[in-house]
Design a protein around this motif. Structure first.
Motif, PDB file in Angstrom:
ATOM      1  N   ALA A  20       0.836  -1.202   0.000  1.00  0.00           N
ATOM      2  CA  ALA A  20       0.000   0.000   0.000  1.00  0.00           C
ATOM      3  C   ALA A  20       0.874   1.257   0.000  1.00  0.00           C
ATOM      4  CB  ALA A  20      -0.942  -0.011   1.198  1.00  0.00           C
ATOM      5  N   ASN A  23       2.170   1.711  -3.498  1.00  0.00           N
ATOM      6  CA  ASN A  23       1.115   2.175  -4.401  1.00  0.00           C
ATOM      7  C   ASN A  23       0.660   3.599  -4.126  1.00  0.00           C
ATOM      8  OD1 ASN A  23       0.837  -0.128  -6.042  1.00  0.00           O
ATOM      9  ND2 ASN A  23      -0.323  -1.154  -4.448  1.00  0.00           N
ATOM     10  N   ARG A  38      -5.293   2.510   0.307  1.00  0.00           N
ATOM     11  CA  ARG A  38      -5.109   1.202   0.944  1.00  0.00           C
ATOM     12  C   ARG A  38      -6.155   0.192   0.475  1.00  0.00           C
ATOM     13  NH1 ARG A  38      -2.359  -1.439   5.339  1.00  0.00           N
ATOM     14  NH2 ARG A  38      -3.002  -3.589   5.027  1.00  0.00           N
ATOM     15  N   SER A  41      -5.349  -0.894  -3.028  1.00  0.00           N
ATOM     16  CA  SER A  41      -4.134  -1.709  -3.028  1.00  0.00           C
ATOM     17  C   SER A  41      -4.441  -3.129  -2.554  1.00  0.00           C
ATOM     18  CB  SER A  41      -3.074  -1.046  -2.137  1.00  0.00           C
ATOM     19  OG  SER A  41      -1.879  -1.778  -2.150  1.00  0.00           O
TER      20      SER A  41
END
Length: 184
Positions: A20, A23, A38, A41
């Motif tokens: 996360a 990303n 989050r 992800s």
């Protein structure tokens, strides 16, 4: 799978937090329409794992053999969006910034290509990215992949008007892969 410096494996719950963070990193996600939150992800990890269950291969979580540190992913995924070359088996990667510049993407991608050609009957594997993603394009070229500008396309999942919509497509056929892997 293992390479000289990496372990390529299925995903673990502990991978979700560093994934996360990767990303959400604006520099890592520079060539994507937006960073992922989050929830997005985690949903990506769920889709990756479902791909493993369906195909027996996918986007492997990468960890450094020396430290066990999670550094991103490399592997294979089916692309089925509408384009002249789809459906196609794609090789891709996404690494955390501290892992850039060490050749990890190429090392893992070479192992993923071997797996892809070893377990599928696909005559070729492709890789695609936004035109401006010169780092990924360099990895593709180091793998022996070849771009034909006639294959360049506008990615249908990227909004019209976005500078990231224009994509390049690289390919490597089974015979070219054998030649490239024998030379490295």
């Amino acid at each position: 799978m293992e390479t000289e410096r990496l372990i390529m494996r299925r995903w673990r719950r502990a991978d979700r937090e560093p994934f996360a963070a990767l990303n959400a990193d604006l520099e890592v996600m520079e060539h994507f329409p937006a960073p992922l939150g989050r929830e997005q992800s985690d949903a990506l990890v769920d889709r990756i794992e479902a791909g493993f269950d369906e195909h027996g291969y996918g986007l492997w979580a990468l960890e450094l053999r020396a430290t066990g540190e999670f550094i991103g992913f490399t592997g294979l995924a089916w692309q089925t969006f509408e384009a002249p070359f789809t459906p196609a088996l794609e090789i891709g990667w996404r690494l955390a910034r501290p892992a850039w510049g060490y050749g990890y993407a190429r090392e893992a991608a070479a192992a993923a290509l071997a797996q892809g050609f070893g377990v599928t009957d696909q005559p070729e594997i492709v890789s695609l990215t936004a035109v401006g993603n010169l780092r990924s394009r360099a990895v593709m070229e180091r793998l022996g992949m070849v771009r034909d500008p006639a294959d360049d396309f506008d990615h249908p999942r990227v909004p019209e008007g976005s500078p990231l919509r224009a994509h390049v497509l690289y390919r490597i056929g089974r015979d070219a892969w054998r030649t490239a892997s024998a030379a490295s």
